[in-house]
Design an enzyme around this catalytic site. Structure first.
Site, PDB file in Angstrom:
ATOM      1  N   MET A 165      35.841  42.298 145.332  1.00  0.00           N
ATOM      2  CA  MET A 165      34.901  42.401 144.925  1.00  0.00           C
ATOM      3  C   MET A 165      33.953  43.101 145.820  1.00  0.00           C
ATOM      4  SD  MET A 165      34.797  40.799 142.210  1.00  0.00           S
ATOM      5  CE  MET A 165      32.950  41.300 141.718  1.00  0.00           C
ATOM      6  N   ASP A 175      35.352  45.933 142.011  1.00  0.00           N
ATOM      7  CA  ASP A 175      34.348  45.570 141.016  1.00  0.00           C
ATOM      8  C   ASP A 175      33.069  45.128 141.631  1.00  0.00           C
ATOM      9  OD1 ASP A 175      33.349  44.105 138.786  1.00  0.00           O
ATOM     10  OD2 ASP A 175      34.733  42.640 138.771  1.00  0.00           O
ATOM     11  N   HIS A 188      39.124  38.521 134.188  1.00  0.00           N
ATOM     12  CA  HIS A 188      38.682  38.168 135.403  1.00  0.00           C
ATOM     13  C   HIS A 188      38.037  37.003 135.578  1.00  0.00           C
ATOM     14  CE1 HIS A 188      35.881  39.399 139.036  1.00  0.00           C
ATOM     15  NE2 HIS A 188      36.637  38.463 139.415  1.00  0.00           N
ATOM     16  N   HIS A 217      37.774  45.070 130.777  1.00  0.00           N
ATOM     17  CA  HIS A 217      37.442  44.081 131.680  1.00  0.00           C
ATOM     18  C   HIS A 217      36.629  42.953 131.142  1.00  0.00           C
ATOM     19  CE1 HIS A 217      37.416  42.697 136.090  1.00  0.00           C
ATOM     20  NE2 HIS A 217      35.923  42.612 135.779  1.00  0.00           N
ATOM     21  N   SER A 235      33.732  46.939 132.028  1.00  0.00           N
ATOM     22  CA  SER A 235      33.314  45.495 131.937  1.00  0.00           C
ATOM     23  C   SER A 235      32.330  45.245 130.687  1.00  0.00           C
ATOM     24  CB  SER A 235      32.676  44.790 133.193  1.00  0.00           C
ATOM     25  OG  SER A 235      32.056  43.710 132.811  1.00  0.00           O
ATOM     26  N   MET A 290      32.928  33.442 133.619  1.00  0.00           N
ATOM     27  CA  MET A 290      32.236  32.757 134.559  1.00  0.00           C
ATOM     28  C   MET A 290      32.029  31.351 134.057  1.00  0.00           C
ATOM     29  SD  MET A 290      29.636  35.861 135.801  1.00  0.00           S
ATOM     30  CE  MET A 290      30.262  37.386 135.795  1.00  0.00           C
ATOM     31  N   ASP A 305      34.695  39.325 131.929  1.00  0.00           N
ATOM     32  CA  ASP A 305      34.303  38.682 132.864  1.00  0.00           C
ATOM     33  C   ASP A 305      33.916  37.083 132.714  1.00  0.00           C
ATOM     34  OD1 ASP A 305      33.957  40.149 135.312  1.00  0.00           O
ATOM     35  OD2 ASP A 305      32.683  41.357 134.088  1.00  0.00           O
ATOM     36  N   MET A 332      36.252  33.958 137.168  1.00  0.00           N
ATOM     37  CA  MET A 332      35.264  33.703 138.185  1.00  0.00           C
ATOM     38  C   MET A 332      35.144  32.093 137.995  1.00  0.00           C
ATOM     39  SD  MET A 332      33.200  37.006 138.291  1.00  0.00           S
ATOM     40  CE  MET A 332      33.717  37.533 136.656  1.00  0.00           C
TER      41      MET A 332
HETATM   42  C1  DX5 Z   1      30.427  40.624 138.669  1.00  0.00           C
HETATM   43  C2  DX5 Z   1      31.607  40.993 137.417  1.00  0.00           C
HETATM   44  C3  DX5 Z   1      31.652  42.500 137.273  1.00  0.00           C
HETATM   45  C4  DX5 Z   1      30.337  43.206 136.655  1.00  0.00           C
HETATM   46  C5  DX5 Z   1      30.261  44.599 137.217  1.00  0.00           C
HETATM   47  O1  DX5 Z   1      30.695  39.350 138.992  1.00  0.00           O
HETATM   48  O2  DX5 Z   1      32.886  40.763 138.074  1.00  0.00           O
HETATM   49  O3  DX5 Z   1      32.579  42.813 136.585  1.00  0.00           O
HETATM   50  O4  DX5 Z   1      30.295  42.986 135.351  1.00  0.00           O
HETATM   51  O5  DX5 Z   1      29.284  45.040 136.639  1.00  0.00           O
HETATM   52  P1  DX5 Z   1      28.584  46.444 137.692  1.00  0.00           P
HETATM   53  O6  DX5 Z   1      29.572  47.454 137.401  1.00  0.00           O
HETATM   54  O7  DX5 Z   1      27.081  46.666 136.652  1.00  0.00           O
HETATM   55  O8  DX5 Z   1      28.286  46.046 138.928  1.00  0.00           O
HETATM   56 ZN    ZN Z   2      34.623  41.342 137.103  1.00  0.00          ZN
END
Ligand code: DX5
Ligand code: ZN
Length: 215
Positions: free
Chosen positions: A139, A174, A67, A34, A9, A38, A36, A69
């Site tokens: 998750m 994740d 991903h 990956h 990620s 948000m 993320d 969110m």
């Molecule tokens: C959290 C994200 C993850 C995050 C994972 O909301 O969806 O992808 O970056 O990070 P680690 O592996 O450090 O928990």
């Molecule tokens: Zn993620």
């Protein structure tokens, strides 16, 4: 070596040097990246949007695993398709009545579709969609931030998903993944590991990815 997929990620990468950061993990054996996304509503954090995916598309041929969110995913999925994503995962909690519409948007564009659930959402809510998606993302932390602690209870959902899953369904986890938590998830039936801090904050990314590939 195995059919395990590692998806580092970039939330834990150096945003000022994303091209080098991505090269360093793809040259170390990661086949997916990956991303993320948000929005500050669905989760209490804001990260990156489709323009960044578009720029990353130009610098890597590896799988861009996006991903989302975000609230109202159906509104933004077309932007992420246009940007060059390979896999788009959205949250069931954000899509609800529009879940099938989101899957259709992604699949009709020829991409792979993923559906994700937060820690408090029961695994059985996935059942109506399990034959329509390519991937289920469980998750293992509350979405929003990297570097959190793995929640073992969430991993138990893998066993349930496995019972209903078609053979080729990818089961991704994740949040708080390292070699120990990845092993727990693999033994329960997961085959795709998202790792933020464990990979990007390590001194030897190659060794860490190798370790993850052989849990
Ligand atoms: C959290 C994200 C993850 C995050 C994972 O909301 O969806 O992808 O970056 O990070 P680690 O592996 O450090 O928990
Ligand atoms: Zn993620």
């Amino acid at each position: 070596m195995s059919d395990i997929i590692i998806s580092p990620s970039i939330l834990s990468a150096d945003f000022a040097n994303l091209e080098d950061e991505i090269k360093s993990v793809t040259m170390s054996g990661a086949k997916w990246i990956h991303i993320d996304v948000m929005d500050g509503h669905f989760v209490p954090n804001i990260t990156i949007g489709a323009p960044v995916v578009k720029s990353l598309r130009k610098i890597t041929k590896e799988i861009l695993d996006v991903h989302l969110m975000i609230d109202n995913p159906e509104k933004y999925i077309p932007d992420f398709i246009q940007a060059g994503s390979d896999i788009i995962t959205f949250h069931l909690e954000a899509a609800r009545a529009k879940t099938c519409a989101c899957i259709d948007l992604i699949k009709e564009a020829g991409l792979r579709a993923g559906i994700s659930i937060k820690p408090k959402t029961p695994a059985k809510e996935i059942i109506p969609y399990i034959d329509k998606v390519d991937m289920v993302l469980i998750m293992t932390v509350e979405p929003g931030f990297s570097g959190q602690i793995f929640m073992p209870k969430c991993a138990q959902k893998i066993t349930e998903i496995k019972k209903w899953a078609p053979d080729n369904l990818i089961i991704q986890v994740d949040g708080g993944i390292n070699d120990k938590t990845a092993k727990i998830c693999k033994d329960l039936g997961a085959n795709c590991f998202v790792c933020g801090n464990y990979v990007f904050k390590s001194e030897n990314r190659k060794q860490v990815i190798k370790r993850l590939l052989s849990v």
